[in-house]
Design a protein around this motif. Structure first.
Motif, PDB file in Angstrom:
ATOM      1  N   LYS A   1       0.817  -1.213   0.000  1.00  0.00           N
ATOM      2  CA  LYS A   1       0.000   0.000   0.000  1.00  0.00           C
ATOM      3  C   LYS A   1       0.850   1.263   0.000  1.00  0.00           C
ATOM      4  CE  LYS A   1      -2.349   1.824   3.669  1.00  0.00           C
ATOM      5  NZ  LYS A   1      -2.158   3.266   3.683  1.00  0.00           N
TER       6      LYS A   1
ATOM      7  N   ASN B   1       0.755   4.323  -2.720  1.00  0.00           N
ATOM      8  CA  ASN B   1       0.396   5.684  -2.323  1.00  0.00           C
ATOM      9  C   ASN B   1       1.525   6.669  -2.594  1.00  0.00           C
ATOM     10  OD1 ASN B   1      -2.200   5.126  -1.573  1.00  0.00           O
ATOM     11  ND2 ASN B   1      -1.799   5.026   0.621  1.00  0.00           N
TER      12      ASN B   1
ATOM     13  N   TYR C   1      -6.300   0.014  -5.307  1.00  0.00           N
ATOM     14  CA  TYR C   1      -5.310   1.066  -5.540  1.00  0.00           C
ATOM     15  C   TYR C   1      -4.512   0.790  -6.811  1.00  0.00           C
ATOM     16  CZ  TYR C   1      -6.067   2.888  -0.768  1.00  0.00           C
ATOM     17  OH  TYR C   1      -6.604   3.436   0.375  1.00  0.00           O
TER      18      TYR C   1
END
Length: 253
Positions: free
Chosen positions: A46, A50, A229
């Protein structure tokens, strides 16, 4: 790169002293939290996603003249940023009813709002980041009236940019959160977009299906957060379209 002195550790990032005066290094963790950290997990990959997504958005804003604290990406998890004094407010811009707005006003989730609504929340985890008005902000001297005028203008410009970028790849920008920092250059102060812009801080829905591609996937147990994502990154061209999602994403340099 040698590890620097830690300045601050939050729920999703760690800040270190930068290599030059007036800079910091922002490290993106894999930690995922929701409901004011009542729900927690570690989602491998993650932080990498990001970091790259926030780089993409911050570079885009810099390119159209919206000032940010972002300087450059250093590696897969770190970016170099200008040190700034964070105004203790979360600035939320809403284009559609969702989340707390739906609950507060009894609005159907997904209802288009007549115009973008800008809200302010006082940054304090112990208090649950309560919503505040401009009267509170002025009374407690968190920001001046000129600051608030500038913050509103910045928030709406960010909204215009993000809405256009996301709609071009078939994603609806439902709402998002930004933080604003003060950068001092001698006696001159200017406001910049700080922190991050990523699916952690936005609500993103597929235009056709309504599929959620943001942290609501984690909040509501709707599937794989990295899948969501990764899909955003793929559509924006940050990941090759033909790639398959893996736990540790392969991203374009």
């Amino acid at each position: 790169m040698a590890r620097r002195k830690k300045i601050y550790e939050g729920k999703a990032k760690i800040l270190y002293e930068g290599p030059e005066p007036g800079t910091i290094v922002q490290y993106f963790k894999d930690d995922a939290t929701a409901f004011n950290a009542q729900k927690k997990d570690v989602i491998e990959g993650k932080g990498v996603l990001n970091n790259r997504l926030s780089e993409f958005f911050m570079n885009g804003l810099n390119g159209i003249g919206v000032p940010t604290h972002f300087i450059r990406r250093l590696n897969m998890r770190e970016q170099l940023c200008r040190a700034c004094e964070i105004i203790p407010l979360e600035v939320v811009v809403r284009n559609y009813a969702a989340g707390s707005l739906s609950k507060r006003l009894g609005l159907e989730e997904g209802m288009p709002l007549p115009r973008p609504i800008v809200e302010y929340y006082y940054k304090d985890d112990k208090l649950g980041d309560p919503m505040v008005t401009e009267e509170h902000i002025a009374a407690f001297n968190w920001a001046s009236q000129q600051d608030m005028d500038d913050i509103l203008a910045l928030a709406l410009r960010v909204n215009d940019f993000l809405s256009g970028v996301m709609m071009a790849v078939g994603i609806k920008l439902v709402d998002f959160k930004i933080e604003i920092g003060r950068v001092y250059e001698g006696d001159f102060q200017r406001l910049v977009v700080a922190d991050e812009i990523s699916p952690d801080s936005c609500r993103l829905w597929d235009v056709e299906t309504g599929q959620k591609l943001d942290k609501d996937v984690f909040r509501r147990d709707l599937g794989s957060l990295t899948d969501a994502y990764t899909e955003v990154a793929r559509r924006l061209g940050i990941m090759p379209k033909a790639s398959t999602n893996v736990t540790k994403p392969t991203l374009i340099n």
